[in-house]
Design a protein around this motif. Sequence first.
Motif, PDB file in Angstrom:
ATOM      1  N   GLN A  87      13.458  12.756 -10.595  1.00 33.32           N
ATOM      2  CA  GLN A  87      14.508  11.743 -10.497  1.00 33.32           C
ATOM      3  C   GLN A  87      14.001  10.317 -10.326  1.00 33.32           C
ATOM      4  OE1 GLN A  87      17.093  12.986  -7.310  1.00 33.32           O
ATOM      5  NE2 GLN A  87      18.026  14.639  -8.491  1.00 33.32           N
ATOM      6  N   LEU A  88      12.845  10.133  -9.709  1.00 27.51           N
ATOM      7  CA  LEU A  88      12.366   8.788  -9.417  1.00 27.51           C
ATOM      8  C   LEU A  88      11.610   8.183 -10.597  1.00 27.51           C
ATOM      9  CD1 LEU A  88      11.029   9.215  -5.765  1.00 27.51           C
ATOM     10  CD2 LEU A  88      13.216   8.255  -6.496  1.00 27.51           C
ATOM     11  N   PRO A  89      11.712   6.871 -10.786  1.00 21.42           N
ATOM     12  CA  PRO A  89      10.892   6.199 -11.797  1.00 21.42           C
ATOM     13  C   PRO A  89       9.413   6.438 -11.517  1.00 21.42           C
ATOM     14  CG  PRO A  89      12.613   4.742 -10.986  1.00 21.42           C
ATOM     15  CD  PRO A  89      12.626   5.944 -10.095  1.00 21.42           C
ATOM     16  N   ALA A  90       8.614   6.494 -12.561  1.00 22.81           N
ATOM     17  CA  ALA A  90       7.199   6.845 -12.428  1.00 22.81           C
ATOM     18  C   ALA A  90       6.455   5.908 -11.485  1.00 22.81           C
ATOM     19  CB  ALA A  90       6.537   6.845 -13.808  1.00 22.81           C
ATOM     20  N   GLU A  91       6.721   4.592 -11.566  1.00 15.96           N
ATOM     21  CA  GLU A  91       5.998   3.641 -10.724  1.00 15.96           C
ATOM     22  C   GLU A  91       6.401   3.775  -9.261  1.00 15.96           C
ATOM     23  OE1 GLU A  91       9.592   1.530 -12.499  1.00 15.96           O
ATOM     24  OE2 GLU A  91       8.033   2.939 -13.161  1.00 15.96           O
ATOM     25  N   VAL A  92       7.652   4.120  -9.013  1.00 17.88           N
ATOM     26  CA  VAL A  92       8.115   4.335  -7.646  1.00 17.88           C
ATOM     27  C   VAL A  92       7.475   5.595  -7.067  1.00 17.88           C
ATOM     28  CG1 VAL A  92      10.130   4.927  -6.235  1.00 17.88           C
ATOM     29  CG2 VAL A  92      10.283   3.106  -7.943  1.00 17.88           C
ATOM     30  N   LEU A  93       7.489   6.655  -7.843  1.00 12.98           N
ATOM     31  CA  LEU A  93       6.893   7.909  -7.400  1.00 12.98           C
ATOM     32  C   LEU A  93       5.403   7.729  -7.130  1.00 12.98           C
ATOM     33  CD1 LEU A  93       7.374  10.935  -6.903  1.00 12.98           C
ATOM     34  CD2 LEU A  93       6.854  11.336  -9.312  1.00 12.98           C
TER      35      LEU A  93
ATOM     36  N   GLU B 261       2.881  -2.407   1.351  1.00 14.50           N
ATOM     37  CA  GLU B 261       3.644  -3.358   0.542  1.00 14.50           C
ATOM     38  C   GLU B 261       4.107  -2.738  -0.778  1.00 14.50           C
ATOM     39  OE1 GLU B 261       5.875  -6.435  -0.423  1.00 14.50           O
ATOM     40  OE2 GLU B 261       4.916  -6.081   1.533  1.00 14.50           O
ATOM     41  N   PRO B 262       3.259  -1.961  -1.491  1.00 13.40           N
ATOM     42  CA  PRO B 262       3.758  -1.305  -2.707  1.00 13.40           C
ATOM     43  C   PRO B 262       4.934  -0.373  -2.436  1.00 13.40           C
ATOM     44  CG  PRO B 262       1.372  -1.299  -2.706  1.00 13.40           C
ATOM     45  CD  PRO B 262       1.788  -1.785  -1.350  1.00 13.40           C
ATOM     46  N   VAL B 263       4.921   0.308  -1.295  1.00 10.64           N
ATOM     47  CA  VAL B 263       6.026   1.205  -0.964  1.00 10.64           C
ATOM     48  C   VAL B 263       7.272   0.402  -0.618  1.00 10.64           C
ATOM     49  CG1 VAL B 263       6.873   2.808   0.799  1.00 10.64           C
ATOM     50  CG2 VAL B 263       4.686   3.213  -0.319  1.00 10.64           C
ATOM     51  N   ARG B 264       7.110  -0.726   0.062  1.00  5.21           N
ATOM     52  CA  ARG B 264       8.278  -1.566   0.352  1.00  5.21           C
ATOM     53  C   ARG B 264       8.912  -2.063  -0.950  1.00  5.21           C
ATOM     54  NH1 ARG B 264       8.137  -5.981   4.843  1.00  5.21           N
ATOM     55  NH2 ARG B 264      10.345  -5.766   4.343  1.00  5.21           N
ATOM     56  N   GLN B 265       8.067  -2.385  -1.927  1.00  7.63           N
ATOM     57  CA  GLN B 265       8.591  -2.808  -3.225  1.00  7.63           C
ATOM     58  C   GLN B 265       9.304  -1.649  -3.920  1.00  7.63           C
ATOM     59  OE1 GLN B 265       5.356  -4.565  -5.451  1.00  7.63           O
ATOM     60  NE2 GLN B 265       4.945  -6.111  -3.877  1.00  7.63           N
TER      61      GLN B 265
ATOM     62  N   LEU C 296      14.779   0.926  -5.078  1.00  8.27           N
ATOM     63  CA  LEU C 296      15.786   1.970  -4.853  1.00  8.27           C
ATOM     64  C   LEU C 296      16.951   1.475  -4.003  1.00  8.27           C
ATOM     65  CD1 LEU C 296      13.381   4.984  -4.137  1.00  8.27           C
ATOM     66  CD2 LEU C 296      14.539   4.426  -6.286  1.00  8.27           C
ATOM     67  N   GLY C 297      16.931   0.193  -3.659  1.00 11.52           N
ATOM     68  CA  GLY C 297      18.027  -0.381  -2.888  1.00 11.52           C
ATOM     69  C   GLY C 297      17.861  -0.294  -1.390  1.00 11.52           C
ATOM     70  N   LEU C 298      16.653  -0.008  -0.910  1.00  9.38           N
ATOM     71  CA  LEU C 298      16.414   0.130   0.527  1.00  9.38           C
ATOM     72  C   LEU C 298      15.566  -1.023   1.045  1.00  9.38           C
ATOM     73  CD1 LEU C 298      16.412   1.764   3.220  1.00  9.38           C
ATOM     74  CD2 LEU C 298      14.355   2.921   2.374  1.00  9.38           C
ATOM     75  N   ASP C 299      16.051  -1.713   2.061  1.00  8.05           N
ATOM     76  CA  ASP C 299      15.306  -2.758   2.763  1.00  8.05           C
ATOM     77  C   ASP C 299      15.321  -2.398   4.241  1.00  8.05           C
ATOM     78  OD1 ASP C 299      14.202  -4.965   3.934  1.00  8.05           O
ATOM     79  OD2 ASP C 299      15.625  -6.411   3.101  1.00  8.05           O
ATOM     80  N   LEU C 300      14.182  -1.970   4.749  1.00  9.15           N
ATOM     81  CA  LEU C 300      14.122  -1.515   6.142  1.00  9.15           C
ATOM     82  C   LEU C 300      14.472  -2.616   7.133  1.00  9.15           C
ATOM     83  CD1 LEU C 300      10.933   0.756   6.108  1.00  9.15           C
ATOM     84  CD2 LEU C 300      13.331   1.458   6.195  1.00  9.15           C
ATOM     85  N   THR C 301      14.269  -3.872   6.764  1.00 10.50           N
ATOM     86  CA  THR C 301      14.584  -4.948   7.703  1.00 10.50           C
ATOM     87  C   THR C 301      16.083  -5.122   7.900  1.00 10.50           C
ATOM     88  OG1 THR C 301      14.568  -6.677   5.994  1.00 10.50           O
ATOM     89  CG2 THR C 301      12.473  -6.167   7.084  1.00 10.50           C
ATOM     90  N   THR C 302      16.876  -4.565   7.012  1.00  7.22           N
ATOM     91  CA  THR C 302      18.331  -4.594   7.201  1.00  7.22           C
ATOM     92  C   THR C 302      18.844  -3.276   7.764  1.00  7.22           C
ATOM     93  OG1 THR C 302      18.818  -3.813   4.954  1.00  7.22           O
ATOM     94  CG2 THR C 302      18.575  -6.181   5.262  1.00  7.22           C
TER      95      THR C 302
END
Length: 207
Positions: free
Chosen positions: A8-14, A143-147, A152-158
């Motif tokens: 399900q995940l895009p290759a670069e995200v995975l 940082e790559p994982v935060r990107q 995927l629409g997730l920002d841990l700071t929020t």
Amino acid sequence: MHQQSAGQLPAEVLAAFQDEQQQLDAAGIPAGVATVGSVMPDGDLLDAHGEPTTLTAARNGRPAVVVFYRGAWCPYCNIALRAYQEQLQPALATRGVALVAISPQTPDGSLTMQQTKELTFTVLSDAGNQIARRLGILTAPTEPVRQAQAALGLDLTTVNADHTPALPMPAVALVDTAGVLRWIDVHPNYATRTEPAAVLAALTTLD
């Protein structure tokens, strides 16, 4: 979960997630993790309704299994919490042992709507990861994982109550009636978790 993500995940995200997991495996358990026999840390927490509390108050004089999870957004956490509800909670209740789960999310986001209805154990919010920091299990995504999370629409700071990306390493701790740490199992790689059978076996340390 791995099979589902791969499909399900895009290759670069995975790839970002997989690289991070490999790094976490290589780094292993941090050297500063609290040791058995030390006093379990506590802090100013919030319950699921946003009311102030503490871990000590939630235990209410009982021994407790304390689960540290990253948040309701984490699919691995959701799988683990469901497993603990089904395979741990009944056995712990029989023995008078509390089950408490702690995440750094705000109370209104720490559980999904489904979990709110299904989970019967105590869920607490630790804004600022006070307990995780003192236990030595605090971490943060690369940082790559935060990107990748942002894609995927997730920002841990929020999502996190303290508006930082800091997260606890998934861990399970066993605390006795005196508040002393009797057993702890830390998983630096968030894609693995403490098995319910291991927790049940650890209960012998209370005897």
